[in-house]
Design a protein around this motif. Structure first.
Motif, mmCIF file in Angstrom:
data_model
loop_
_atom_site.group_PDB
_atom_site.id
_atom_site.type_symbol
_atom_site.label_atom_id
_atom_site.label_comp_id
_atom_site.label_asym_id
_atom_site.label_seq_id
_atom_site.Cartn_x
_atom_site.Cartn_y
_atom_site.Cartn_z
ATOM 1 N N PRO A 131 -6.869 4.927 -1.975
ATOM 2 C CA PRO A 131 -5.628 5.615 -1.609
ATOM 3 C C PRO A 131 -5.701 7.142 -1.651
ATOM 4 N N LEU A 132 -6.669 7.695 -2.317
ATOM 5 C CA LEU A 132 -6.761 9.157 -2.419
ATOM 6 C C LEU A 132 -7.816 9.750 -1.500
ATOM 7 N N PRO A 134 -8.766 11.316 1.804
ATOM 8 C CA PRO A 134 -8.112 11.900 2.984
ATOM 9 C C PRO A 134 -8.819 11.584 4.303
ATOM 10 N N ASP A 137 -6.961 8.959 6.422
ATOM 11 C CA ASP A 137 -5.809 9.413 7.200
ATOM 12 C C ASP A 137 -6.228 10.281 8.377
ATOM 13 N N LYS A 162 -0.418 15.017 2.082
ATOM 14 C CA LYS A 162 0.086 14.595 0.769
ATOM 15 C C LYS A 162 -1.058 14.176 -0.147
ATOM 16 N N THR A 163 -2.018 13.458 0.424
ATOM 17 C CA THR A 163 -3.141 12.944 -0.355
ATOM 18 C C THR A 163 -4.033 14.063 -0.871
ATOM 19 N N SER A 164 -4.273 15.046 -0.018
ATOM 20 C CA SER A 164 -5.203 16.107 -0.372
ATOM 21 C C SER A 164 -4.701 17.449 0.152
#
Length: 195
Positions: A131-132, A134, A137, A162-164
Motif C-alpha cells: 500500500p505504500l 507509489p 499508482d 498521498k502515498t508518497s
C-alpha cells in the motif's frame, strides 16, 4: 525427465512431465510445471514456457523467485515477449519486489497495450500487497491515461501524492500534462493545487 531434457531429448521429457501433470491434476506440484517450462524453453517454444512457469507460480507462490529467474532466460531470448514480462512482473510482486514488478508489468503493457485491463488487475493486487509503494499508482495512472480514462489517471496520481509526498514534482508534472490536454478536468486541478 530433467536428465532426458538435458540430454537433448526434450520431446520425450515433455511427454513424461505432461503425463505427471495429468495424473496429478490440480495437485501437480509447481516444480513439475517449472520442469515443463524448462523443456519448452530448450525447444524454443517461449509461449508454452511462459505458460508453464505461470502455472508453477499459481500452484506454489513460494516458487516465484525461481520462476522469475527462468523468465529472465525467456526474455534473454526474446526481450519483446509481452507474456514473459507480464509473468515476470507477477512473479516479482509475489516475491516481494514491487518496484521491479511494476516496471515489468509496464514493459508488458508498452509492448502490448491490449494487456492494459489485465495489468490493472495486477496493479490492484500490488496496491493491496504494497500500500505504500507509489510506483503502483504511477503505473495505474500511465495505463489508464493511455486508455483515455482521464478521471481514473487523475485519481491514481492523487493516490500517489498521498502515498508518497516526495513524489510531488513527478506527480505535478503529470497532472499539468493532463490539465493542458484536458483543461476541464477539475480533479487534476485540485490535485495539482495540493502538490
Amino acid at each position: 525427465a530433467a536428465a532426458l531434457a538435458a540430454s537433448g531429448r526434450t520431446g520425450h521429457a515433455r511427454k513424461l512431465i505432461d503425463e505427471g501433470i495429468q495424473r496429478a491434476g490440480a495437485a501437480a506440484p509447481g516444480a513439475l510445471h517449472i520442469a515443463a517450462g524448462d523443456a519448452w524453453l530448450r525447444d524454443g517454444n517461449l509461449g508454452d514456457a511462459v505458460r508453464s512457469y505461470s502455472r508453477a507460480m499459481a500452484q506454489d507462490k513460494s516458487l516465484a523467485g525461481e520462476t522469475v529467474r527462468r523468465l529472465d532466460r525467456v526474455l534473454a531470448t526474446d526481450v519483446g515477449h509481452a507474456g514473459g514480462h507480464l509473468a515476470r512482473g507477477r512473479g516479482l510482486l509475489l516475491d516481494g519486489n514491487p518496484r521491479e514488478g511494476v516496471n515489468s508489468l509496464l514493459t508488458a503493457w508498452s509492448i502490448k497495450p491490449s494487456l492494459g485491463s489485465t495489468i490493472l488487475k495486477d496493479l490492484d493486487y500490488a496496491a493491496r500487497a504494497f500500500p505504500l509503494e507509489p510506483s503502483v499508482d504511477l503505473a495505474r495512472a500511465q495505463i489508464t491515461m493511455g486508455q483515455g480514462e482521464v478521471e481514473a489517471a487523475t485519481a491514481a496520481l492523487g493516490a500517489a501524492l498521498k502515498t508518497s509526498p516526495t513524489m510531488a514534482p513527478e506527480v505535478l508534472s503529470r497532472l499539468q500534462a493532463i490539465i493542458r490536454s484536458h483543461p476541464s478536468c477539475a480533479p487534476a486541478r485540485l490535485h495539482a493545487a495540493r502538490a
